[in-house]
Each structure stands twice: as C-alpha cells, then as structure tokens.
Design an enzyme around this catalytic site. Structure first.
Site, PDB file in Angstrom:
ATOM      1  N   LYS A 159       0.434  -1.081  -0.197  1.00  0.00           N
ATOM      2  CA  LYS A 159       0.015   0.354   0.027  1.00  0.00           C
ATOM      3  C   LYS A 159       0.676   1.224   0.101  1.00  0.00           C
ATOM      4  CE  LYS A 159      -4.252   1.553   2.790  1.00  0.00           C
ATOM      5  NZ  LYS A 159      -4.813   1.991   1.392  1.00  0.00           N
TER       6      LYS A 159
HETATM    7  N1  PPE Z   1      -7.119  -1.160  -3.236  1.00  0.00           N
HETATM    8  C1  PPE Z   1      -6.995   0.285  -3.313  1.00  0.00           C
HETATM    9  C2  PPE Z   1      -6.458  -0.003  -3.938  1.00  0.00           C
HETATM   10  C3  PPE Z   1      -6.912   1.048  -1.978  1.00  0.00           C
HETATM   11  O1  PPE Z   1      -6.756   1.749  -1.120  1.00  0.00           O
HETATM   12  C4  PPE Z   1      -7.904   0.349  -0.658  1.00  0.00           C
HETATM   13  C5  PPE Z   1      -8.096   1.013   0.645  1.00  0.00           C
HETATM   14  C6  PPE Z   1      -8.711  -1.462  -0.854  1.00  0.00           C
HETATM   15  C7  PPE Z   1      -8.299  -1.756  -1.696  1.00  0.00           C
HETATM   16  C8  PPE Z   1      -9.412  -1.466   0.670  1.00  0.00           C
HETATM   17  O2  PPE Z   1      -8.291  -2.375   1.543  1.00  0.00           O
HETATM   18  P1  PPE Z   1      -8.816  -2.190   3.134  1.00  0.00           P
HETATM   19  O3  PPE Z   1      -9.559  -0.543   3.724  1.00  0.00           O
HETATM   20  O4  PPE Z   1      -7.467  -2.813   3.645  1.00  0.00           O
HETATM   21  O5  PPE Z   1     -10.346  -2.740   2.896  1.00  0.00           O
HETATM   22  N2  PPE Z   1      -8.312   2.550   0.556  1.00  0.00           N
HETATM   23  C9  PPE Z   1      -7.558   3.363   1.679  1.00  0.00           C
HETATM   24  C10 PPE Z   1      -7.383   4.614   1.245  1.00  0.00           C
HETATM   25  C11 PPE Z   1      -8.306   5.774   0.630  1.00  0.00           C
HETATM   26  C12 PPE Z   1      -8.222   6.558   0.795  1.00  0.00           C
HETATM   27  O6  PPE Z   1      -8.936   6.959  -0.554  1.00  0.00           O
HETATM   28  O7  PPE Z   1      -7.101   7.523   0.809  1.00  0.00           O
HETATM   29  C13 PPE Z   1      -8.946   3.111   2.294  1.00  0.00           C
HETATM   30  O8  PPE Z   1      -9.689   2.827   2.927  1.00  0.00           O
HETATM   31  O9  PPE Z   1      -8.796   3.556   3.948  1.00  0.00           O
END
Ligand code: PPE
Length: 313
Positions: A159
C-alpha cells in the site's frame, strides 16, 4: 472537501500540534512517492471507541515497508499503541486513522539509501467515502480507461503512496465524467478493483472477488467480508472476472476501510440487477456494521478498545 482537523499528530514518537506536523520540501517522499501507509477506522461502541483490525493493518504497513526496503524504526506493537493513543489524545470516537511511513529529508536523488525513515499517525473524523446515500442507493461507476499497475511494474500488494497516482487518474476520470467511482481492469483486461476499494460480485448464488493476482490490494475489509459471508453460509470464491460479467451479475459492492461495504448500482450506466441494493449486500452490510459498532459480538476478535487512560497523556 476540507478535512476536519484534530488536535495532535503523532510524529516520530511524540505528539505535535496538528498545524506543526510538517516536513521539509526536499523530503524524498515528495519527489519520488516513497511512502507506504494505512487507512484504519475506529468506531464508537457502547464500551468506548474501538479500532477495527488494528493488528492486521499494522502488519500490512510493515509488509509494505519491507517490500520497499524501508527499515521502520518502531515495532508493530509500538505503532499499534501509538494508533490507540492518537485516537485517545484527540478525544475522538468515530474516526479515520492514517499511519504513514516515509523517506524523509537528507538528499535528492532516486537512490533512497540513507534517507531517514519517518513515521506519522493522524486521526480525524471522516464521513462516508462515496456519500451517505451510496450506502443504501449504491454508487454509479465506470470502467476506467487507465489499467491498474502491471504486476512487474509497481507491486499492488504494497500500500504505497506512488500507487495512488494510478488511483488518482482513475478517480479523476470517473468524477469528471459524472460517475462516483472507477473500476480498473488489470493489464490483461480482467477486473481488478476500484481506485480505493476492492470489488465483490454476487452471481448465481455465489460471491466472487478478483484474486490477489489481478493487481489488487489485499484488502482487510475484503478479508473480513469473505469470512463473514462464508460463516453466513454463502459460497465465496476468488475468481478472475471478465469485464462483461459486471454487466450481468445480480449484485456488486465495494469493500474498503474508507468505503466500508457500499453497493454499486450501475456500471457504465448499465444497471446492476434491478439497480437497487441487493439482499446479499444488505445482509453483509448488517453483519459488518453490527460487528464494527459493537452491536453484534466481536466473535473474530477484530476490535481493539481504545484505553481511556491513554487520553490523559
Ligand atoms: N484497494 C485499494 C486500491 C485501496 O486503496 C483500498 C483501501 C482497498 C483496496 C481496501 O483495503 P482495506 O482498507 O484494507 O479493506 N483504501 C484506503 C484509502 C482510501 C483513500 O482515499 O485514501 C482506505 O479505504 O482507507
């Protein structure tokens, strides 16, 4: 959308006032995107604020750091404690927590060796990612013209800040075109994920979601929903999904920390099912929100209570 400030930000081991949490303009991270981060939510429960799956988020932060050879000067346990304290010192109940590990200021040049590895944690209120209404009515999405990173370009499992340049291209295209969000395909043309969320489909009584090999972030909400759905008796499967399947599935929904569990009502203006939130999506939202808000038993041990005594620091 201006953000709501809170009082203090944890920076390299100490709390500093929100407005003083600054970096030098020649910090490596600003020039080359050298950061990894997390997004975590805390919810208000009857026993005080609780952070959802804190251990898994910090574990992923450490894995992202390892992929980029960033030696984090704190242990996972220290960062977890710092997250709990950041919520407490700011007297927050429901909030979003943003830990960031980044390469700081020492020299400019791609070779990052020798840059200090710095860590910050902020916590602040953050409402519904795609708007309150999307939770019941669903989001309208388009398939983005930008593909997700090829697997041998930028690692999707990390990430990392730089990955979100791709997300920004997708998001900007979608909102400029009048959609709420974009879904990206991978470089092979299969469905990957949203700009900041994972994607699930309900099709012929099965719940399917793209595998990690489709250039997705391995989401913690994704994992939670897969566990909940399996325990609720649904058949859950990771599967490579062709684009056109999104036009014919019964239900579609996003998962993510920010987006929580949010239905998708249309893809490329084609209605998903009837265009309303489907029953499986609703059942999974109820199970998810029931646990995070402490209304249902925390049977997976997903909540870390914020110690109230920490607030006195
Ligand atoms: N894919 C991506 C690309 C992504 O950024 C997130 C979280 C997810 C999947 C889901 O992952 P999880 O949060 O572990 O379930 N995106 C983060 C950032 C959003 C933002 O705009 O900043 C979030 O949801 O916190």
């Amino acid at each position: 959308m201006a953000m709501k400030k809170s009082d203090k930000i944890w920076m390299n081991g100490t709390f500093v006032p929100w407005d003083d949490a600054k970096v030098h303009v020649l910090s490596h991270v600003l020039h080359y995107g050298s950061s990894v981060f997390e997004g975590i939510r805390a919810y208000e429960t009857k026993n005080g604020p609780a952070i959802f799956r804190l251990g898994e988020h910090i574990e992923r932060l450490m894995m992202s750091s390892k992929i980029y050879r960033m030696e984090v000067p704190y242990s996972a346990e220290q960062i977890e404690t710092a997250c709990l304290e950041t919520v407490a010192v700011n007297n927050l109940k429901e909030c979003y927590i943003r830990p960031l590990v980044y390469r700081g200021y020492s020299h400019v040049g791609v070779d990052p060796r020798g840059t200090p590895i710095e860590v910050m944690i902020a916590a602040y209120p953050w409402g519904k990612y795609l708007g309150e209404e999307a939770l019941t009515k669903g989001a309208s999405v388009k398939i983005g013209t930008w593909a997700r990173m090829a697997p041998n370009t930028l690692p999707a499992m990390a990430k990392a800040g730089g990955n979100y340049l791709n997300s920004q291209l997708l998001k900007l295209e979608a909102v400029e075109d009048g959609y709420d969000e974009a879904i990206a395909l991978d470089v092979q043309g299969y469905v990957s994920e949203g700009s900041g969320e994972n994607l699930f489909a309900v099709y012929k009584n099965e719940i399917i979601t793209p595998p990690v090999s489709s250039s997705i972030l391995s989401g913690i909400t994704r994992d939670s929903v897969m566990r909940l759905a399996t325990d609720m008796g649904y058949k859950v499967r990771e599967a490579v999904i062709p684009r056109e399947m999104l036009y014919i599935v019964d239900e579609l929904f996003f998962t993510g920390t920010a987006v929580e569990v949010t239905p998708v009502s249309a893809v490329d203006r084609i209605k998903v099912g009837s265009g309303e939130r489907g029953p499986v999506t609703k059942a999974l939202q109820d199970a998810f929100f029931g646990i995070v808000k402490g209304d249902l038993p925390d049977r997976y041990g997903w909540l870390s209570m914020v110690p109230q005594s920490a607030a006195k620091r």
